[in-house]
Every structure is written in C-alpha cells, then in structure tokens.
Design a protein around this motif. Structure first.
Motif, PDB file in Angstrom:
ATOM      1  N   GLU A  38     -84.638  30.871  20.174  1.00 13.97           N
ATOM      2  CA  GLU A  38     -84.447  32.275  21.116  1.00 13.97           C
ATOM      3  C   GLU A  38     -82.996  32.371  21.304  1.00 13.97           C
ATOM      4  OE1 GLU A  38     -87.151  32.108  24.156  1.00 13.97           O
ATOM      5  OE2 GLU A  38     -88.884  31.853  22.797  1.00 13.97           O
ATOM      6  N   ASN A  39     -82.369  31.541  21.825  1.00 12.28           N
ATOM      7  CA  ASN A  39     -80.924  31.570  22.140  1.00 12.28           C
ATOM      8  C   ASN A  39     -79.789  31.314  21.031  1.00 12.28           C
ATOM      9  OD1 ASN A  39     -80.793  32.265  25.464  1.00 12.28           O
ATOM     10  ND2 ASN A  39     -82.705  30.919  24.768  1.00 12.28           N
ATOM     11  N   ARG A  40     -80.240  31.195  19.781  1.00  9.41           N
ATOM     12  CA  ARG A  40     -79.460  30.807  18.694  1.00  9.41           C
ATOM     13  C   ARG A  40     -78.326  29.629  19.000  1.00  9.41           C
ATOM     14  NH1 ARG A  40     -79.602  35.867  15.642  1.00  9.41           N
ATOM     15  NH2 ARG A  40     -80.464  37.621  16.958  1.00  9.41           N
ATOM     16  N   ILE A  41     -79.246  28.747  19.517  1.00 11.41           N
ATOM     17  CA  ILE A  41     -78.182  27.547  19.562  1.00 11.41           C
ATOM     18  C   ILE A  41     -79.040  26.483  18.243  1.00 11.41           C
ATOM     19  CG2 ILE A  41     -78.263  25.273  20.785  1.00 11.41           C
ATOM     20  CD1 ILE A  41     -77.066  27.626  22.005  1.00 11.41           C
ATOM     21  N   ALA A  42     -78.054  26.281  17.429  1.00 14.07           N
ATOM     22  CA  ALA A  42     -78.322  25.458  16.195  1.00 14.07           C
ATOM     23  C   ALA A  42     -78.870  24.187  16.042  1.00 14.07           C
ATOM     24  CB  ALA A  42     -77.255  25.841  15.020  1.00 14.07           C
ATOM     25  N   ALA A  50     -72.268  22.551  25.173  1.00 18.98           N
ATOM     26  CA  ALA A  50     -72.416  23.829  26.156  1.00 18.98           C
ATOM     27  C   ALA A  50     -73.105  23.371  27.401  1.00 18.98           C
ATOM     28  CB  ALA A  50     -73.392  24.697  25.318  1.00 18.98           C
ATOM     29  N   THR A  51     -74.048  22.426  27.583  1.00 18.23           N
ATOM     30  CA  THR A  51     -74.545  21.932  28.758  1.00 18.23           C
ATOM     31  C   THR A  51     -73.927  20.856  29.570  1.00 18.23           C
ATOM     32  OG1 THR A  51     -76.253  20.782  27.650  1.00 18.23           O
ATOM     33  CG2 THR A  51     -76.701  23.045  28.354  1.00 18.23           C
ATOM     34  N   GLU A  52     -73.077  19.869  28.836  1.00 19.11           N
ATOM     35  CA  GLU A  52     -72.735  18.982  29.039  1.00 19.11           C
ATOM     36  C   GLU A  52     -73.869  17.937  29.713  1.00 19.11           C
ATOM     37  OE1 GLU A  52     -69.743  19.671  32.451  1.00 19.11           O
ATOM     38  OE2 GLU A  52     -68.367  20.341  30.966  1.00 19.11           O
ATOM     39  N   ILE A  53     -74.850  17.830  28.904  1.00 19.95           N
ATOM     40  CA  ILE A  53     -75.895  17.044  28.793  1.00 19.95           C
ATOM     41  C   ILE A  53     -75.856  16.023  27.675  1.00 19.95           C
ATOM     42  CG2 ILE A  53     -78.316  16.723  28.777  1.00 19.95           C
ATOM     43  CD1 ILE A  53     -78.790  19.482  30.282  1.00 19.95           C
ATOM     44  N   SER A  54     -75.874  14.885  27.750  1.00 20.47           N
ATOM     45  CA  SER A  54     -75.916  14.106  26.673  1.00 20.47           C
ATOM     46  C   SER A  54     -76.754  14.229  25.367  1.00 20.47           C
ATOM     47  CB  SER A  54     -76.103  12.571  26.916  1.00 20.47           C
ATOM     48  OG  SER A  54     -77.468  12.086  27.155  1.00 20.47           O
ATOM     49  N   ARG A  55     -76.401  13.906  24.016  1.00 21.77           N
ATOM     50  CA  ARG A  55     -77.173  14.213  23.136  1.00 21.77           C
ATOM     51  C   ARG A  55     -78.405  13.363  23.068  1.00 21.77           C
ATOM     52  NH1 ARG A  55     -73.613  13.267  18.290  1.00 21.77           N
ATOM     53  NH2 ARG A  55     -72.800  11.674  19.816  1.00 21.77           N
ATOM     54  N   LEU A  71     -83.201  15.905  38.057  1.00 19.91           N
ATOM     55  CA  LEU A  71     -83.258  17.195  38.612  1.00 19.91           C
ATOM     56  C   LEU A  71     -81.896  18.017  38.177  1.00 19.91           C
ATOM     57  CD1 LEU A  71     -84.540  16.708  42.082  1.00 19.91           C
ATOM     58  CD2 LEU A  71     -85.820  17.885  40.012  1.00 19.91           C
ATOM     59  N   GLU A  72     -80.879  17.389  37.812  1.00 15.67           N
ATOM     60  CA  GLU A  72     -79.625  18.032  37.475  1.00 15.67           C
ATOM     61  C   GLU A  72     -79.778  18.344  36.017  1.00 15.67           C
ATOM     62  OE1 GLU A  72     -74.806  17.064  36.988  1.00 15.67           O
ATOM     63  OE2 GLU A  72     -76.066  15.260  37.777  1.00 15.67           O
ATOM     64  N   ASN A  79     -80.662  26.994  34.059  1.00 15.38           N
ATOM     65  CA  ASN A  79     -79.554  27.832  34.255  1.00 15.38           C
ATOM     66  C   ASN A  79     -78.810  28.363  32.908  1.00 15.38           C
ATOM     67  OD1 ASN A  79     -79.258  27.875  37.040  1.00 15.38           O
ATOM     68  ND2 ASN A  79     -77.886  26.276  37.413  1.00 15.38           N
ATOM     69  N   PHE A  80     -78.702  27.425  31.838  1.00 15.23           N
ATOM     70  CA  PHE A  80     -78.201  27.661  30.416  1.00 15.23           C
ATOM     71  C   PHE A  80     -78.927  28.711  29.689  1.00 15.23           C
ATOM     72  CE2 PHE A  80     -77.786  27.153  26.135  1.00 15.23           C
ATOM     73  CZ  PHE A  80     -76.245  27.182  25.855  1.00 15.23           C
ATOM     74  N   PHE A  81     -80.353  28.425  29.889  1.00 19.62           N
ATOM     75  CA  PHE A  81     -81.252  29.311  29.115  1.00 19.62           C
ATOM     76  C   PHE A  81     -81.884  30.555  29.957  1.00 19.62           C
ATOM     77  CE2 PHE A  81     -82.131  25.225  26.771  1.00 19.62           C
ATOM     78  CZ  PHE A  81     -81.846  25.744  25.683  1.00 19.62           C
ATOM     79  N   LYS A  82     -81.401  30.463  31.146  1.00 16.29           N
ATOM     80  CA  LYS A  82     -81.733  31.545  32.082  1.00 16.29           C
ATOM     81  C   LYS A  82     -83.072  31.577  32.072  1.00 16.29           C
ATOM     82  CE  LYS A  82     -77.441  34.294  31.797  1.00 16.29           C
ATOM     83  NZ  LYS A  82     -76.794  33.417  30.888  1.00 16.29           N
TER      84      LYS A  82
END
Length: 94
Positions: A38-42, A50-55, A71-72, A79-82
């Motif tokens: 939905e947010n066009r993240i491929a 984009a989120t600084e979350i590990s792959r 929780l973080e 927050n990223f996906f609103k």
C-alpha cells in the motif's frame, strides 16, 4: 511466537534429505507485506533503511517467524506506515 520443530525426510533420487519445518503455535498474522504494498515499499531492505529496523527483524515478522516484537520496533512501524497496531497485526480465526 513459539514454534515447535518438526523434522521431515524428503527423498531426492537415491539420497535422503533431512528438512526442518517449523509449525506455528499462534494465530497472530503480521500484515507487514500488505502495508508495504500500500505504501509502495518494494523490499524488506528498503523498509529497513527507511525505519532503521534490522532486515532480520523485518524478515522474521514478514515470514511469521518472530517470537515477539520490541515496543520500539512496533512504534517505528506504526509511525512509518501511519497506522494503528491493529492494522499491523491481526488474530486469525481457525
């Protein structure tokens, strides 16, 4: 998420191959791939940057392999996906 490991033997020609499969012990589904679409993240890699979350964390969530979520991490994804937590996770009916 808790998994029970199941060992299965598959036959390939004359050789036997041992494969390990994991069976889910929960009914919680992560809608990460739907939100990415939905947010066009491929890719998971693009979301990780984009989120600084590990792959690895994102991959485990996407494949239903995560034993839990920080929780973080949850806050960063929402927050990223609103979106709300209920948009990210749902309990599947059996």
């Amino acid at each position: 998420m808790i998994y029970r490991t199941i060992i299965v033997q598959a036959i390939h020609g004359k050789r036997g191959v041992i494969m390990e499969m994991k069976e889910k012990k929960h009914n919680i589904k992560c809608n990460l791939r739907d939100l990415m679409w939905e947010n066009r993240i491929a890719s998971i890699n693009q979301l990780s940057i984009a989120t600084e979350i590990s792959r690895q964390t994102l991959h485990r969530l996407d494949n239903g392999e995560a034993a839990g979520i920080q929780l973080e991490t949850l806050e960063k994804l929402c927050n990223f996906f609103k979106c709300e937590i209920t948009d990210l996770f749902e309990i599947e009916k059996q």
